[in-house]
Write an enzyme that holds these catalytic residues in place. Structure first.
Site, mmCIF file in Angstrom:
data_model
loop_
_atom_site.group_PDB
_atom_site.id
_atom_site.type_symbol
_atom_site.label_atom_id
_atom_site.label_comp_id
_atom_site.label_asym_id
_atom_site.label_seq_id
_atom_site.Cartn_x
_atom_site.Cartn_y
_atom_site.Cartn_z
ATOM 1 N N GLU A 104 -9.242 8.248 -10.205
ATOM 2 C CA GLU A 104 -9.042 8.613 -8.574
ATOM 3 C C GLU A 104 -7.364 9.416 -8.418
ATOM 4 O O GLU A 104 -6.768 8.772 -7.493
ATOM 5 C CB GLU A 104 -9.180 7.568 -7.623
ATOM 6 C CG GLU A 104 -10.561 7.047 -7.691
ATOM 7 C CD GLU A 104 -10.777 5.705 -6.979
ATOM 8 O OE1 GLU A 104 -9.413 5.216 -6.300
ATOM 9 O OE2 GLU A 104 -11.499 5.155 -6.727
ATOM 10 N N GLY B 157 -4.397 11.430 -7.245
ATOM 11 C CA GLY B 157 -4.158 12.215 -6.199
ATOM 12 C C GLY B 157 -2.626 12.951 -6.551
ATOM 13 O O GLY B 157 -2.385 14.204 -6.838
ATOM 14 N N ARG B 158 -1.625 12.150 -6.155
ATOM 15 C CA ARG B 158 -0.337 12.806 -6.192
ATOM 16 C C ARG B 158 -0.055 13.638 -7.596
ATOM 17 O O ARG B 158 0.619 14.597 -7.361
ATOM 18 C CB ARG B 158 0.588 11.716 -6.014
ATOM 19 C CG ARG B 158 2.266 12.018 -5.943
ATOM 20 C CD ARG B 158 3.071 10.890 -5.964
ATOM 21 N NE ARG B 158 2.683 9.597 -5.018
ATOM 22 C CZ ARG B 158 2.933 9.515 -4.097
ATOM 23 N NH1 ARG B 158 3.881 10.243 -3.364
ATOM 24 N NH2 ARG B 158 2.617 8.430 -3.272
ATOM 25 N N ARG C 289 7.000 12.237 4.874
ATOM 26 C CA ARG C 289 7.372 11.311 3.738
ATOM 27 C C ARG C 289 8.891 10.995 3.936
ATOM 28 O O ARG C 289 9.182 9.788 3.858
ATOM 29 C CB ARG C 289 6.771 11.655 2.651
ATOM 30 C CG ARG C 289 5.354 12.254 2.148
ATOM 31 C CD ARG C 289 5.173 12.352 0.983
ATOM 32 N NE ARG C 289 5.304 11.068 -0.077
ATOM 33 C CZ ARG C 289 6.422 11.209 -0.800
ATOM 34 N NH1 ARG C 289 7.341 12.221 -0.911
ATOM 35 N NH2 ARG C 289 6.443 9.876 -1.606
ATOM 36 N N TYR D 43 8.825 7.027 4.565
ATOM 37 C CA TYR D 43 9.186 6.152 3.394
ATOM 38 C C TYR D 43 10.596 6.284 2.911
ATOM 39 O O TYR D 43 10.805 5.650 1.888
ATOM 40 C CB TYR D 43 8.309 6.431 2.205
ATOM 41 C CG TYR D 43 6.874 6.502 2.184
ATOM 42 C CD1 TYR D 43 5.932 5.445 2.758
ATOM 43 C CD2 TYR D 43 6.461 7.878 2.290
ATOM 44 C CE1 TYR D 43 4.628 5.698 2.796
ATOM 45 C CE2 TYR D 43 4.887 7.954 2.322
ATOM 46 C CZ TYR D 43 4.085 6.879 2.649
ATOM 47 O OH TYR D 43 2.742 7.253 2.801
ATOM 48 N N CYS E 186 12.451 15.283 18.625
ATOM 49 C CA CYS E 186 13.297 14.467 19.228
ATOM 50 C C CYS E 186 13.213 13.212 19.191
ATOM 51 O O CYS E 186 12.778 12.186 19.654
ATOM 52 C CB CYS E 186 13.270 14.506 20.958
ATOM 53 S SG CYS E 186 13.204 16.405 21.649
ATOM 54 N N TYR F 165 0.527 14.556 0.247
ATOM 55 C CA TYR F 165 0.697 13.645 1.376
ATOM 56 C C TYR F 165 1.651 14.519 2.270
ATOM 57 O O TYR F 165 2.603 13.958 2.834
ATOM 58 C CB TYR F 165 1.294 12.131 0.859
ATOM 59 C CG TYR F 165 0.254 11.509 0.088
ATOM 60 C CD1 TYR F 165 -0.728 10.971 0.673
ATOM 61 C CD2 TYR F 165 0.900 11.502 -1.421
ATOM 62 C CE1 TYR F 165 -1.697 10.290 -0.060
ATOM 63 C CE2 TYR F 165 -0.365 10.709 -2.118
ATOM 64 C CZ TYR F 165 -1.589 10.157 -1.638
ATOM 65 O OH TYR F 165 -2.309 9.485 -2.413
HETATM 66 C C1 LIG Z 1 -4.283 6.781 -2.224
HETATM 67 C C2 LIG Z 1 -5.471 6.601 -3.274
HETATM 68 C C3 LIG Z 1 -5.405 7.170 -4.442
HETATM 69 C C4 LIG Z 1 -4.603 8.221 -5.183
HETATM 70 O O1 LIG Z 1 -3.203 7.637 -5.195
HETATM 71 P P1 LIG Z 1 -2.326 8.439 -5.997
HETATM 72 O O2 LIG Z 1 -1.010 7.692 -6.170
HETATM 73 O O3 LIG Z 1 -1.914 9.813 -4.948
HETATM 74 O O4 LIG Z 1 -2.820 9.069 -7.347
HETATM 75 C C5 LIG Z 1 -6.619 6.647 -5.097
HETATM 76 N N1 LIG Z 1 -7.261 5.639 -4.854
HETATM 77 C C6 LIG Z 1 -7.234 5.086 -3.800
HETATM 78 C C7 LIG Z 1 -8.267 3.918 -3.552
HETATM 79 C C8 LIG Z 1 -6.340 5.361 -2.821
HETATM 80 O O5 LIG Z 1 -6.012 4.548 -1.592
#
Ligand SMILES: *Cc1c(COP(=O)(O)O)cnc(C)c1O
Length: 417
Positions: A273, A275-276, A312, A316, A342, A371
């Protein structure tokens, strides 16, 4: 690796000068490189080519339909965390058999919609959720395929807000209790156990948290297999980090080798899974300097992009590169790069040595593809910015700038006010 680079002193996205895009669409805007997105998904999949695998792009990192489409066209599925993301995944044309559904708070309605769509599997995060999915599936005359999201209690060594696999996290079911939960799941009439899932955190820059987690999860998979569970999928989540400043995360091949070596004998299809790592460095946020000012203690560069566009840094304390679109600016200054909102928390960078920008200069905030837009909001009644994709020298608007009317969409003033 990405396709943002300078030609002479001008920042380009692939073959297109960023200045030209800014002149065409106005600022601020998100800018994505199609060549970078497709290269990332192809290289990620290539790294796992020797084993059965399914890559489900984590939509929450960047859920633009066109971005999802690039991944889907390259054989990926989608990891969703809401009914809204299910809607997006389907609109982008994702095969439901390549959709996995994670998240601690799935509602009845979301579960029903995912079952109706016949998604590949639910990653279940609690006993009550398991019972809920069983009940909803029963009411629809369906069987729900599930994996249990196991919390392996490893420290991913990342920011606490994006660390999800430790004992104190709200995510998943403690690995020690998970075998019991699997037995309970097996006894439910409308549940089919098909996998084991974990996701330990985000922006991981070392392999060891991944391999530590796998070492623990292997034991569980073996124990389940010994009890006769047909575990077909091992979902290892996302989390692989990227270079924002000077981090040196493992590359796809190193990550793949470690994972494949640790799982080869289990006889499962690996699910990922990411993402980033697929989108982060495929996007930038382009904005323009409105004003500069010398405070008593600090210098400020005030841009037309703000924390509502890219949350971000304020959320963070994250680092994003701040670079000039026209690199002929040779002098530097140390300043805070801030937006018009503001709030003192409205900054894109703090105490940063940057080019000595003047009003009107274009600024690129780097590594903003993950993100970025997905976390943006309308705070201070600022219309959300457009998303632009460059592909084959074409400038494609994949989401238009919001209008003022969009800002009040759905609002009414009742007659009796
Ligand atoms: C956010 C998330 C991801 C993706 O995370 P990355 O760090 O962006 O790769 C994958 N699986 C779950 C369950 C997530 O919550």
């Amino acid at each position: 690796m990405n396709f943002f680079h300078y030609v002479k002193d001008e920042l380009h996205c692939e073959e297109v000068p960023v200045r030209e895009i800014a002149e065409k669409v106005g600022t601020p805007f998100y800018l994505y490189s199609h060549a970078t997105l497709s290269r990332h998904i192809q290289r990620f999949r290539q790294a796992f080519a020797e084993v059965p695998h399914l890559v489900c792009f984590s939509a929450k990192a960047n859920s633009n339909l066109a971005v999802l489409k690039v991944f889907i066209a390259n054989g990926a599925g989608i990891d969703i965390v809401s009914g809204g993301e299910l809607f997006r995944a389907r609109k982008a044309g994702c095969d439901p058999q390549k959709i996995v559904y994670s998240g601690v708070g799935k509602t009845d309605r979301e579960i029903r919609e995912a079952l109706a769509a016949d998604i590949l599997m639910f990653n279940v995060e609690s006993e009550q959720e398991l019972e809920k999915i069983d009940a909803v599936a029963g009411s629809m005359g369906k069987k729900a395929r599930i994996a249990i999201r196991v919390n392996p209690d490893v420290d991913p060594q990342t920011h606490p807000y994006i660390s999800t696999g430790m004992k104190k996290a709200k995510f998943g079911i403690n690995i020690k209790q998970s075998l019991d939960q699997y037995r309970k799941a097996a006894a439910l009439p409308n549940i089919e156990v098909v996998g084991v899932d974990c996701h330990i955190g985000s922006q991981l820059t070392k392999l060891s948290p991944f391999t530590d987690a796998i070492a623990k999860i292997r034991e569980l998979v073996r124990a389940l297999q010994n009890e006769g569970f047909a575990i077909r999928y091992l979902d290892l989540g996302g989390g692989l980090g990227i270079t924002y400043a000077d981090e040196t995360p493992p590359d796809f091949e190193e990550y793949a080798k470690a994972v494949i070596d640790a799982t080869r004998d289990l006889g499962v299809t690996l699910v990922f899974e990411p993402g980033r790592v697929l989108v982060g460095n495929a996007g930038i946020l382009v904005c323009r300097v409105l004003y500069t000012k010398k405070g008593e203690a600090k210098n400020f560069v005030i841009t037309d992009a703000a924390m509502n566009d890219l949350a971000r840094p304020s959320l963070y304390g994250s680092y994003h590169g701040i670079i000039a679109v026209d690199k002929s600016i040779t002098e530097t200054l140390t300043a805070d790069v801030v937006g018009p909102i503001c709030e003192s928390g409205d900054f894109l960078a703090q105490e940063r040595e940057i080019p000595a920008f003047r009003p009107g200069d274009l600024v690129a905030v780097t590594s903003a593809g993950a993100y970025g837009f997905t976390m943006s909001s309308n705070y201070n009644s600022r219309p959300r910015v457009p998303e632009i994709m460059v592909k084959d020298q074409e400038i494609l608007t994949v989401r238009q700038r919001e209008s003022l009317e969009d800002l009040i969409h759905g609002e009414t003033i009742p007659e009796n006010l």
